[in-house]
Structure formats: C-alpha cells, structure tokens
Design a protein around this motif. Structure first.
Motif, PDB file in Angstrom:
ATOM      1  N   THR A 389       0.065   3.677  -4.831  1.00 35.31           N
ATOM      2  CA  THR A 389      -0.366   3.556  -3.437  1.00 35.31           C
ATOM      3  C   THR A 389       0.787   3.635  -2.445  1.00 35.31           C
ATOM      4  OG1 THR A 389      -0.190   1.131  -3.381  1.00 35.31           O
ATOM      5  CG2 THR A 389      -2.268   2.071  -4.184  1.00 35.31           C
ATOM      6  N   LEU A 392       0.574   6.352   0.272  1.00 30.24           N
ATOM      7  CA  LEU A 392      -0.668   6.541   1.016  1.00 30.24           C
ATOM      8  C   LEU A 392      -0.432   6.652   2.518  1.00 30.24           C
ATOM      9  CD1 LEU A 392      -3.341   4.259  -0.697  1.00 30.24           C
ATOM     10  CD2 LEU A 392      -3.337   6.752  -0.521  1.00 30.24           C
ATOM     11  N   VAL A 472      -6.323   4.568  -4.378  1.00 27.66           N
ATOM     12  CA  VAL A 472      -5.566   5.594  -3.648  1.00 27.66           C
ATOM     13  C   VAL A 472      -6.477   6.501  -2.825  1.00 27.66           C
ATOM     14  CG1 VAL A 472      -3.653   5.599  -5.286  1.00 27.66           C
ATOM     15  CG2 VAL A 472      -5.582   7.155  -5.654  1.00 27.66           C
ATOM     16  N   THR A 481      -7.167  13.052  -2.726  1.00 30.03           N
ATOM     17  CA  THR A 481      -6.654  12.571  -4.008  1.00 30.03           C
ATOM     18  C   THR A 481      -6.896  13.602  -5.097  1.00 30.03           C
ATOM     19  OG1 THR A 481      -8.746  11.386  -4.337  1.00 30.03           O
ATOM     20  CG2 THR A 481      -6.882  10.137  -3.461  1.00 30.03           C
TER      21      THR A 481
END
Length: 577
Positions: A389, A392, A472, A481
């Motif tokens: 993450t 992100l 995510v 993603t």
C-alpha cells in the motif's frame, strides 16, 4: 451553450444522469471509457533470459557451473578451514573459519572459462599485494585481482588458484594466505595450495549466458532462441484461448540495439517488433515490462545482475539511464494500437530500491511515457519485501496509472536469510564484546506454504489474497490495480488434477477483481504448471470470457472537468425540483 441540452436531459429524464451500474462508483468513473480488464500471459524467458525456464540454453557453455555470480566457498585441505575475508572485506584473506557464511563466500566475475575475479561480502575484490599477501581491498578489479582456477582431473570440486604472479595461493597458516606456492602438487590433503570448493548459489540470467558464451556464440544462441521460443502461432493460441493481452519482459539493453553494451548482444528489438505486428494481427494488447534495469533492481537473475548485487537507484545515473530506456520504448511503440501499457520496473526489492529513489524514477518514467502517448497506461510495480500500500497515495496522483502486485503461494520468506538456521551466527557473534544475537519469531513465514494442504492454499487465496487486493484497491479508481504475476503452482505434494484446476480457478476469480486485470507467469516453461500453454492444453486452466469485466478509469483533463460540471448541474436540477 453545450450545457443546455445536458440540463434539459437532467430535468426531463426519469433516470439519474450517468447512473452507475456498480454501487459505489463515482460520477467521474461512470463517464470513463470502458474496455475489458486485462487477462494476460507473460512471455517470460523470451527476451530476458531465465535459465530455469529453458535450462538447455546454457548447455554449450564451457565450465557452465562457474558463471558470473556463482558463489564459492574454499576449504583448505591442509588446514581444514575455510578462506574468509576479514570483516567481510577491506583487509586480509585468512584461512581460519570452521564453518562458512557470508564472509567465507566469494562471488565470481568470469573473464573466461578458467579465469575470474573474486568479489567478497563487502564488494571488494581479492588481489595480491606487493608482499605476496592475499587481500580484499580493491574496489574495481584489475590485473592484480585476476586469478585462474585449476581443477583436478576427475574431481572438479578440488582446485588450486593461480595468482597473477603465476604462483599458487596457499594457506601457510590459518592467519596467512599468500601467493607463493610452486606449480608442483600431488593434490594430496597435505598440500596447502589445494582447496575443496562448495558452490552455494548460482545465477543463470542474460548476463551469465552472454558472458559465458562470448558475444559471437551468444548472438547465435539467443537469436535462434528468440526466433523459435515465441512465434506467431503462440499469439494465435493466446488469442484463441480467451486471453486479451501479453506482458513482454525486456531488458534495458534493448534501447541500445543492435550494439548494446558488453556482454549483451543485439537482436531482441527485432523480436519485440515482431510481437507488436502479431499482436495487431490477432487483436491482442501488449504490456511492455522493463524487467531488467541498469545496475539491477533486485539480486535475481531476471534482473540481469552480474553477481547478485543490487545497485539500481543508488546513483542518479542509473535512474536517468532507465528513464531513457522508457522514453525509447514509448517513442517506438506509441502509435501501435496494441500498446496498452508500459511497466516501469519489475520487482524492485526493498530496502535496496528505496522508496525515495523509486518514486523519483516513477515520476520521471511516467513523464517519459506521456511525452509520446496520453492513452497508454503506466504501470508502477510495488516493491518486494515492502508494504504493497505504500505507493497508493503516490500512484493515485497520476492519470491512467496502475499499481502492480505479485501474488505467489510458493515463496515462504521475503528476505534472503529469513529461513536460515538461527544458530549460524553464534560463533561469529561470540567473538565480539557486548554483542547480542537478535532472532524474530512469527507464525507467518517459516515455510508456511510448504505445510498447507490443497484446500488450505485455496482458502488462503480466497481470504488472504482477497484482503490483500482490497487493501490496494481504492473506490475512486486511482490507481488501478494489476496482479502482474501469479501462477497455479504450489508446494502441495500429491495434488490431483482437480486440485490444480480449483487452485487456478480461485485465483482467476479473486484476481479478476483487480481493476486493471491480471497476468499469468508465464506462457512456456519446462516446468509444466508454470506454463500456461500446457495448463490450458491439458485442461488445468479454463478461461471463461463471460466473467470478463471492464476497466473503469477515471477520466482525465477536459473530460474530467465536463463530468464535474455535469455533476453540479445534476445537483442543481435535483434541488430545483
């Protein structure tokens, strides 16, 4: 004036403007262009060599067990002790270790089939000083750091090491290794110039193949491989099987084709050009994936590292050179209707690839792609051994950016030494005053996948991987993603065909939720379950096109402004009513 018809539509229509088909989608997402999510296969082992994919590529190399990056340990038969670089390098070579570890391990840099440089733990090179002592102090190898390995006939593990002065290394005492032994030997256990080698690791990547064969022979071997390993018929098979894209790993030297830096050879660019022609013919998309960067972004053979060293990003020059490669690829293929995405860097490994250097590069790489195309997606792979993450917020700032994660049920530890024996450092640490041995105990790694049953592996994907992917995936669609690598292989002994089918299907189901899509690793492999071609042809993997979803990308630029304006008009109309 353009907004008047839109206003009338809002007031008169019984349906909300741009109503989303999926709960929770934003207004901006609803107006985005829709295309099928990626269901791809990687063409691994084609334009970036990985020996385990096709081991026969290395069969013709003389002394192919002594390639660049091979890690050797040398045990003196006379002293019954291992050679070691004191403090890991920077000083003398001694022969006093009962057990080998990092300081007792030497990485080969191959000059030819019998001549090498030896690199130690601290990255210095072994050499001979003016007094004849063997030391590890040089930061770059030269004539004084070049040695010949002489193997005993009939026993390749027993060797002598000829120094640059023509004499042989010998362990005179445990504290003194010198280059002053004569040519004479009976190879007996009383000869201080005889060592038994233990090979603890090896690499079989592009660097090893090219440097092992030499440029002329490597060019012949690789061009034959590029011509036959992946062909037009493979693209036809991929398209007819229900896949819609291919992910093609490339190395940084492709940007210098046809005359790349030594030891690499030219020709892979022509193969990539062929791939684009075939993709256009069979209506397939291509994700160009930079799999090997200058300096190597991880220590694995698929990064084309020479000896397992990871040096990418430690200097600005390597980042700038990598951006040039991305610029070259984007420029060359921007006009192809098959260019779907450019993946900036496969599997950067933390902590060597720092978050700071990676985000700096991703920003520059993104700009390089955008100089040539506004429509291609830009894939930003997550760091191995780091939190998926962490990128992100960064990646979410960019239009048509994709976060790439890799999910395998095979590898039980994120770090190289995680599964080592906790006692291996006892002797070493015990030499130091007030030293503390630190051990970590988790119920997470410890070869956990080795002990899972088929049902437990499947349940792990259904629960844990679903959770990983959800972590995510943002509701606003930024970034998209992508499960860039997965495989229907595991460590379950005696698994049935039905078990493999269920394992493959649950991964398709879960990874199909990735908002950009997924890619299987890989199309062809001598190990059957790693070969998607074999898995499809033998009924282990079935692709159901009815399950395919669309990529939902938030719109960009002017389109985004129009959508936001339309949203405000809708709100005003609702309030007025």
């Amino acid at each position: 004036m353009r907004l008047l018809p839109l206003l009338l539509l809002v007031i008169c229509s019984p349906w909300p403007l741009l109503q989303s088909a999926d709960a929770g989608r934003t207004l901006a997402e609803a107006g985005a262009a829709r295309r099928p999510r990626v269901r791809a296969v990687s063409l691994g082992g084609w334009l970036v060599t990985e020996g385990w994919v096709k081991p026969s590529l290395f069969d013709g190399i003389p002394n192919n067990d002594l390639l660049d990056g091979t890690q050797l340990q040398f045990k003196s038969v006379a002293r019954n002790r291992y050679l070691a670089a004191e403090q890991g390098g920077g000083g003398a070579i001694v022969a006093d270790r009962e057990q080998p570890s990092g300081w007792e391990t030497f990485k080969l840099w191959r000059i030819n089939e019998t001549t090498f440089n030896f690199r130690v733990f601290g990255n210095q090179f072994v050499g001979v000083d003016i007094s004849g002592r063997v030391v590890a102090t040089a930061t770059t190898p030269g004539p004084s750091e070049t040695f010949q390995l002489v193997r005993r006939d009939g026993d390749k593990t027993r060797v002598r090491i000829r120094a640059p002065n023509g004499l042989f290394l010998q362990a005179k005492t445990m504290d003194s290794v010198t280059a002053d032994h004569s040519e004479d030997t009976n190879w007996g256990d009383d000869d201080p110039s005889v060592f038994v080698t233990n090979s603890v690791a090896h690499l079989q990547g592009e660097y090893q193949l090219c440097n092992g064969y030499g440029i002329r022979k490597a060019r012949q071997v690789l061009r034959d491989h590029w011509r036959t390993f992946i062909t037009e018929s493979d693209f036809s098979f991929i398209a007819s099987s229900g896949l819609n894209a291919v992910r093609i790993p490339v190395g940084w030297w492709i940007a210098s084709d046809p005359r790349p830096p030594r030891p690499f050879v030219g020709g892979s660019l022509r193969a990539l050009d062929n791939a684009f022609r075939w993709a256009e013919k069979y209506n397939l998309d291509i994700i160009v994936d930079l799999h090997a960067a200058p300096g190597s972004q991880n220590p694995y053979e698929h990064s084309a590292t020479r000896d397992g060293s990871q040096e990418w990003g430690t200097r600005d020059e390597s980042i700038a050179q990598t951006v040039q490669v991305i610029d070259f690829l984007a420029s060359r293929y921007a006009e192809s209707p098959s260019l779907l995405a450019v993946s900036l860097l496969n599997s950067p490994l933390a902590p060597g690839a720092t978050l700071r250097s990676l985000t700096k590069y991703y920003r520059l790489g993104y700009d390089a792609v955008r100089r040539h195309t506004r429509t291609a997606y830009v894939v930003m792979p997550a760091r191995l051994a780091a939190d998926d993450t962490e990128l992100l917020g960064f990646a979410g700032r960019f239009s048509r950016a994709v976060l790439d994660v890799h999910y395998y049920n095979l590898f039980s530890g994120a770090f190289d030494r995680l599964t080592a024996d906790d006692t291996e450092l006892l002797g070493f640490a015990g030499r130091f005053s007030r030293a503390v041995l630190d051990v970590h105990y988790y119920n997470l790694f410890s070869g956990a996948f080795d002990r899972l049953t088929a049902d437990e592996n499947i349940d792990f994907v259904r629960r844990n991987r679903s959770s990983d992917l959800a972590a995510v995936t943002r509701r606003n669609g930024r970034p998209l993603t992508f499960v860039g690598e997965w495989v229907a292989e595991w460590n379950v002994r005696g698994a049935s065909e039905r078990d493999y089918q269920r394992f493959a299907q649950v991964q398709q189901d879960v990874y199909g939720r990735a908002t950009f899509g997924w890619a299987y690793w890989m199309l062809k492999n001598v190990n059957h379950h790693w070969s998607m071609q074999w898995m499809i042809q033998n009924g282990y993997i079935t692709l159901d096109s009815s399950r395919s979803r669309a990529i939902i990308s938030p719109p960009d630029g002017d389109e985004q402004m129009e959508m936001e304006s339309a949203g405000r008009l809708k709100q005003d109309a609702v309030q007025a009513s």
